[in-house]
Design a protein around this motif. Structure first.
Motif, mmCIF file in Angstrom:
data_model
loop_
_atom_site.group_PDB
_atom_site.id
_atom_site.type_symbol
_atom_site.label_atom_id
_atom_site.label_comp_id
_atom_site.label_asym_id
_atom_site.label_seq_id
_atom_site.Cartn_x
_atom_site.Cartn_y
_atom_site.Cartn_z
ATOM 1 N N LYS A 131 48.695 -40.185 -2.046
ATOM 2 C CA LYS A 131 47.959 -39.004 -2.508
ATOM 3 C C LYS A 131 48.617 -37.768 -1.898
ATOM 4 O O LYS A 131 48.933 -37.724 -0.709
ATOM 5 N N GLY A 132 48.843 -36.766 -2.751
ATOM 6 C CA GLY A 132 49.491 -35.552 -2.264
ATOM 7 C C GLY A 132 50.949 -35.754 -1.910
ATOM 8 O O GLY A 132 51.504 -35.049 -1.069
ATOM 9 N N TRP A 133 51.583 -36.687 -2.565
ATOM 10 C CA TRP A 133 52.980 -37.068 -2.309
ATOM 11 C C TRP A 133 53.891 -35.844 -2.347
ATOM 12 O O TRP A 133 53.786 -35.006 -3.244
ATOM 13 N N THR A 134 54.784 -35.761 -1.412
ATOM 14 C CA THR A 134 55.781 -34.684 -1.218
ATOM 15 C C THR A 134 55.156 -33.392 -0.707
ATOM 16 O O THR A 134 55.858 -32.386 -0.568
ATOM 17 N N GLY A 135 53.867 -33.396 -0.430
ATOM 18 C CA GLY A 135 53.220 -32.206 0.112
ATOM 19 C C GLY A 135 53.244 -32.198 1.625
ATOM 20 O O GLY A 135 53.924 -33.017 2.265
ATOM 21 N N LEU A 158 52.271 -46.012 3.821
ATOM 22 C CA LEU A 158 51.430 -46.574 2.762
ATOM 23 C C LEU A 158 51.864 -47.985 2.418
ATOM 24 O O LEU A 158 51.039 -48.899 2.319
ATOM 25 N N ALA A 159 53.175 -48.191 2.237
ATOM 26 C CA ALA A 159 53.665 -49.503 1.822
ATOM 27 C C ALA A 159 53.316 -50.566 2.852
ATOM 28 O O ALA A 159 52.910 -51.677 2.509
ATOM 29 N N SER A 160 53.470 -50.224 4.137
ATOM 30 C CA SER A 160 53.186 -51.222 5.167
ATOM 31 C C SER A 160 51.689 -51.493 5.276
ATOM 32 O O SER A 160 51.264 -52.626 5.520
ATOM 33 N N GLN A 161 50.858 -50.451 5.077
ATOM 34 C CA GLN A 161 49.407 -50.673 5.082
ATOM 35 C C GLN A 161 49.005 -51.616 3.956
ATOM 36 O O GLN A 161 48.167 -52.503 4.133
ATOM 37 N N ILE A 162 49.584 -51.406 2.766
ATOM 38 C CA ILE A 162 49.245 -52.255 1.619
ATOM 39 C C ILE A 162 49.693 -53.683 1.868
ATOM 40 O O ILE A 162 48.970 -54.646 1.618
ATOM 41 N N THR A 163 50.911 -53.831 2.411
ATOM 42 C CA THR A 163 51.420 -55.171 2.695
ATOM 43 C C THR A 163 50.516 -55.898 3.671
ATOM 44 O O THR A 163 50.181 -57.074 3.497
ATOM 45 N N GLN A 164 50.088 -55.175 4.718
ATOM 46 C CA GLN A 164 49.196 -55.787 5.694
ATOM 47 C C GLN A 164 47.849 -56.149 5.047
ATOM 48 O O GLN A 164 47.298 -57.223 5.290
ATOM 49 N N GLU A 166 49.173 -35.620 3.734
ATOM 50 C CA GLU A 166 49.790 -36.478 2.719
ATOM 51 C C GLU A 166 49.337 -37.915 2.908
ATOM 52 O O GLU A 166 49.315 -38.449 4.020
ATOM 53 N N GLY A 167 48.941 -38.545 1.805
ATOM 54 C CA GLY A 167 48.466 -39.917 1.872
ATOM 55 C C GLY A 167 47.026 -40.052 2.303
ATOM 56 O O GLY A 167 46.556 -41.165 2.537
ATOM 57 N N THR A 168 46.301 -38.922 2.394
ATOM 58 C CA THR A 168 44.899 -38.962 2.788
ATOM 59 C C THR A 168 44.063 -38.140 1.804
ATOM 60 O O THR A 168 44.588 -37.413 0.953
ATOM 61 N N PRO A 178 47.674 -48.508 -20.364
ATOM 62 C CA PRO A 178 46.929 -47.959 -19.238
ATOM 63 C C PRO A 178 47.763 -48.011 -17.955
ATOM 64 O O PRO A 178 48.458 -49.003 -17.696
ATOM 65 N N VAL A 179 47.681 -46.936 -17.194
ATOM 66 C CA VAL A 179 48.290 -46.908 -15.866
ATOM 67 C C VAL A 179 47.172 -46.592 -14.877
ATOM 68 O O VAL A 179 46.644 -45.473 -14.857
ATOM 69 N N LEU A 180 46.778 -47.577 -14.100
ATOM 70 C CA LEU A 180 45.779 -47.372 -13.063
ATOM 71 C C LEU A 180 46.488 -46.772 -11.848
ATOM 72 O O LEU A 180 47.259 -47.445 -11.181
ATOM 73 N N HIS A 181 46.245 -45.485 -11.621
ATOM 74 C CA HIS A 181 46.962 -44.770 -10.570
ATOM 75 C C HIS A 181 46.129 -44.800 -9.297
ATOM 76 O O HIS A 181 45.134 -44.087 -9.158
ATOM 77 N N LEU A 182 46.538 -45.625 -8.363
ATOM 78 C CA LEU A 182 45.835 -45.767 -7.093
ATOM 79 C C LEU A 182 46.566 -44.987 -6.011
ATOM 80 O O LEU A 182 47.622 -45.409 -5.544
ATOM 81 N N ASN A 183 46.007 -43.826 -5.652
ATOM 82 C CA ASN A 183 46.608 -43.104 -4.528
ATOM 83 C C ASN A 183 45.705 -43.128 -3.300
ATOM 84 O O ASN A 183 45.907 -42.366 -2.370
ATOM 85 N N GLY A 184 44.712 -44.021 -3.327
ATOM 86 C CA GLY A 184 44.026 -44.369 -2.102
ATOM 87 C C GLY A 184 42.688 -43.729 -1.838
ATOM 88 O O GLY A 184 41.845 -44.332 -1.192
ATOM 89 N N TYR A 185 42.489 -42.492 -2.327
ATOM 90 C CA TYR A 185 41.276 -41.774 -1.946
ATOM 91 C C TYR A 185 40.729 -40.968 -3.112
ATOM 92 O O TYR A 185 41.460 -40.569 -4.019
#
Length: 810
Positions: free
Chosen positions: A311-315, A3-9, A325-327, A224-231
């Protein structure tokens, strides 16, 4: 790619931010190694309890191999957002303890219900309010079993969840509820998690502007916390797929100071979110200090956090060969066949054991003391904060005696008043007597609805730029106007749910904009009535004016009385609808509604000059009954030949004018006139607490005589309310039937056959004894309709003989 590398890119393809990325300024060692280890362990415990709620019937602490019978037969719930909610909860616990903060937690992605239930259980509140959910192995088993299970609790952050004022089943309202909660609550902090799907809705987009109505001196703060988990369920989340510089500019454009946290390594994210929360808390404290102690009046840029985690972190990372996880596949239940599919069950067991529950709970199933020590205590627990159980803080309004605002009525239907303007004088003094406990909401229509007298003592709340010539604007105003019915409704709901009072005034046609918000609030009220620890809150009060019969100038688009029908679909124990016909009855009804608890009260009243019918004493008696015979308008004390009934100010006028015609032209006809204020009185007592018994209904409306009923709204609602009555076949209803345009007030009435002339024709047609003896009068009535229409076409206004009609003196 992580995820981190996708965001950086992705960020490299956008424009660079105009400011240094706030993440880089965070201290990497906010948490000591010991704090980090404990917080991470607590997060694991919350995640473990969350997964267990979704999946497990038994084997609550995984002390034996996982078997099929340990798994629920129906798997319901949402995992994807849950670990992020748990992360924020444990870190807010740290912040509350460190700074002694008074905080509530509002969850936009309310389908992350397992997280809020888990945290309420871990801090002890859940066991306090539900004695059967004990702090041991049996209690964990019961906690798991009840979740999304018949006879248990819903999967959302429902009213059953301690600490909740926002279910989040329908997306878009978390932020506006948070701001409503902190208005007039100077010591309260509302942490509001905005889900990335929710952030795409129109109401949430408008809600960001609530900071322009926040007074840092007298109000609390929203973080406010805008929680962006991608999907979302299937598609990417929009705000997660724009360059970070663009997102930062968007938040700054809304007037916020954004802080960014991104990562998927738990240790790193723990440090970043701890630093971000500390930074935000420092900024909030400084803003409030500057405003309260130093007199700073410039509108501040309040902090907000953008949190990106998988999204679904640690699952489960992969299920059936597909990434999870992450989808979007982790949105609900990542392993859907664990009871029947051994491979899925093995993955579930591995997932549950990855949290190492034996390191978190002792032999009796109790959270280890060093982890329990991380939680705040007493009312400082977010799940036990009394602001999330607003009835516990509710103070009665100090209401001026509404009788002191009465209009003089020397004879019925002979003097003109503007009903809502009469009410406005009373509301002005309600505001004076309750300077921190009552607010008036409306979409830029306070003056339009003739409530402008309130501005003699208050202003419109406003913390944006002002110009010379602006009308009654200041940060401490008690009237909240914004051209968004969603915000008005949401602010008021948040205000009520945290223990205060208010009134929402709106054009009748456009209150429909918040239909679904009303649905959610009514369902909340119904549910809380059966939760013993939930205390009753002040009723949600609507004043609907600029109504269907006086929108002749705006035309067809502004003519819709159907909100009443929508309200009437809800449980009888929750809803009330009132149609006061004049100023004195409106005062009596409004006083009653502002004193009530746990209802939704809908008041429909006109704002235009109209006839007054009842003295104050008579109005109080009439409103207390909810309906009654107007003896002065009829011509019989005995059994009538026909009943003329009315509900609403314009229908009342037309019925009285029709009664006058009948008295003068058919004096032998025995007419009874009944006015209905409380619409629920028409129902059976078996259907509604306000309902009339069949005996009382028959005594009023008769068991066998024709009833001509002139009603404010759609006529079929009266049939629905009276379908079981003995005389239902004789009830003939006139109301609005979707005939409208831009024309004169009386022409609108005629278009819908509610006018006085047509009502007389209805009487002639329905009273069998009249027959052909009244044929001449019927023809005259038909001619009068034609003449009235012709007058409007020639002169552009109604015939003065109609406009100026008053009840004849005896």
């Amino acid at each position: 790619m992580t995820l981190a590398s996708q965001i950086t890119q992705a960020q490299s393809t956008g424009e660079p931010s105009s400011k240094t990325n706030e993440r880089e300024s965070f201290a990497p060692d906010t948490l000591s190694p010991e704090e980090l280890a404990l917080i991470h362990a607590y997060w694991r415990a919350a995640n473990y309890l969350s997964v267990g709620q979704i999946y497990l019937l038994d084997n609550p602490l995984m002390r034996e191999p996982l078997l099929a019978e340990h798994v629920k037969p129906r798997l319901l719930g949402h995992w994807g957002t849950t670990p992020g909610l748990n992360l924020l909860y444990v870190h807010m616990n740290r912040l509350i303890k460190a700074r002694d903060l008074n905080t509530i937690y509002i969850t936009g992605p309310g389908h992350g219900g397992p997280a809020l239930v888990a945290n309420a259980y871990l801090d002890g509140t859940y066991s306090e309010v539900y004695s059967g959910i004990t702090a041991d192995t049996d209690g964990i088993r019961a906690l798991f079993r009840q979740f999304s299970f018949p006879g248990g609790i819903p999967s959302h952050v429902a009213p059953e969840t301690p600490g909740s004022i926002h279910e989040g089943g329908e997306l878009g309202y978390a932020l506006v509820h948070a701001f409503g909660a902190v208005y007039d609550n100077p010591d309260l902090l509302a942490l509001c998690v905005v889900g990335d799907g929710e952030a795409e809705t129109g109401p949430l987009a408008a809600s960001w502007h609530s900071n322009k109505f926040l007074n840092p001196v007298t109000d609390g703060a929203v973080l406010p916390v805008l929680h962006l988990n991608g999907y979302k369920i299937a598609s990417p989340a929009l705000l997660a797929r724009i360059p970070e510089s663009e997102l930062a500019d968007l938040m700054r454009g809304y007037g916020y100071d954004p802080l960014f946290v991104t990562g998927e390594d738990p240790a790193h994210v723990h440090q970043l979110i701890a630093a971000a929360l500390d930074t935000a808390a420092d900024k909030i404290a400084q803003i409030q200090h500057d405003a309260r102690e130093n007199g700073v009046t410039d509108r501040p840029a309040w902090p907000m956090i953008v949190l990106r985690t998988p999204k679904g972190w640690t699952g489960p990372k992969v299920v059936d060969g597909l990434p999870v996880e992450g989808t979007f596949r982790s949105h609900q239940v990542p392993l859907a066949a664990t009871r029947t599919n051994a491979e899925h069950r093995d993955q579930l067991e591995e997932w549950l054991r990855s949290y190492r529950p034996a390191e978190l709970f002792d032999d009796e199933g109790r959270l280890l003391p060093e982890l329990q020590a991380l939680t705040p205590t007493g009312d400082r627990r977010m799940s036990a904060n009394p602001h999330a159980n607003g009835g516990a803080l509710l103070r009665d309004l100090r209401l001026p005696d509404f009788r002191d605002y009465a209009v003089e009525v020397t004879a019925p239907a002979t003097q003109m008043h503007e009903a809502t303007k009469v009410l406005g004088a009373w509301l002005r003094d309600v505001i004076v007597h309750n300077p921190d406990n009552f607010r008036l909401m409306g979409p830029d229509e306070t003056a339009s609805n003739r409530l402008q007298t309130v501005f003699e003592e208050t202003t419109r709340a406003w913390d944006a730029i002002t110009f010379d010539g602006d009308d009654h604007l200041s940060p401490d105003g008690r009237v909240m106007e914004v051209l968004s019915e969603h915000l008005c409704q949401g602010w008021l709901e948040g205000y009520l749910l945290t223990g205060r009072h208010g009134l929402f005034n709106c054009y009748e046609a456009f209150i429909h904009i918040i239909d679904s918000m009303f649905n959610q609030h009514a369902k909340w009220l119904k549910t809380t009535r059966h939760i013993p620890w939930r205390r009753p809150i002040a009723s949600l009060n609507y004043l609907l004016s600029s109504h269907v019969w006086r929108q002749d100038h705006n035309g067809f688009s502004h003519q819709d009385p159907g909100f009443i029908d929508h309200v009437m679909n809800k449980k009888a124990e929750i809803v009330r609808v009132y149609l006061p016909p004049d100023g004195n009855t409106l005062l009596s009804v409004a006083d009653h509604c502002l004193r009530s608890r746990n209802y939704v009260n809908v008041i429909v009243a006109g704002k235009q000059p109209a006839l007054s019918y009842l003295t104050m004493d008579a109005a109080v008696a009439h409103c207390t009954r909810g309906l009654g015979i107007w003896e002065w308008a009829g011509n019989t004390d005995g059994e009538p030949d026909v009943v003329l009934a009315c509900a609403g100010d314009v229908p009342t006028l037309e019925v009285l004018a029709a009664a006058d015609i009948l008295r003068r032209n058919l004096p032998e006809l025995k007419v009874r006139v009944i006015n209905v204020v409380d619409l629920m009185r028409l129902q059976s007592e078996a259907e509604h607490p306000h309902g009339l018994s069949d005996r009382d209904f028959d005594a009023l409306f008769t068991a066998d005589k024709p009833v001509i009923f002139a009603y404010h709204g759609y006529p079929w609602l009266i049939h629905r309310l009276t379908y079981s009555r003995n005389n239902h076949k004789q009830i003939h209803v006139r109301g609005y039937k979707e005939e409208g345009t831009t024309t004169t007030p009386f022409d609108i009435v005629m278009l819908n056959d509610l006018d006085r002339f047509h009502l007389v024709m209805d009487v002639i047609d329905r009273v069998g004894s009249l027959g052909s003896s009244a044929a001449v009068l019927r023809q005259r009535m038909a001619d009068a309709r034609l003449s009235a229409r012709a007058y409007t076409r020639e002169f552009g206004e109604d015939d003065p003989a109609i406009t100026n009609w008053v009840w004849p003196s005896e």
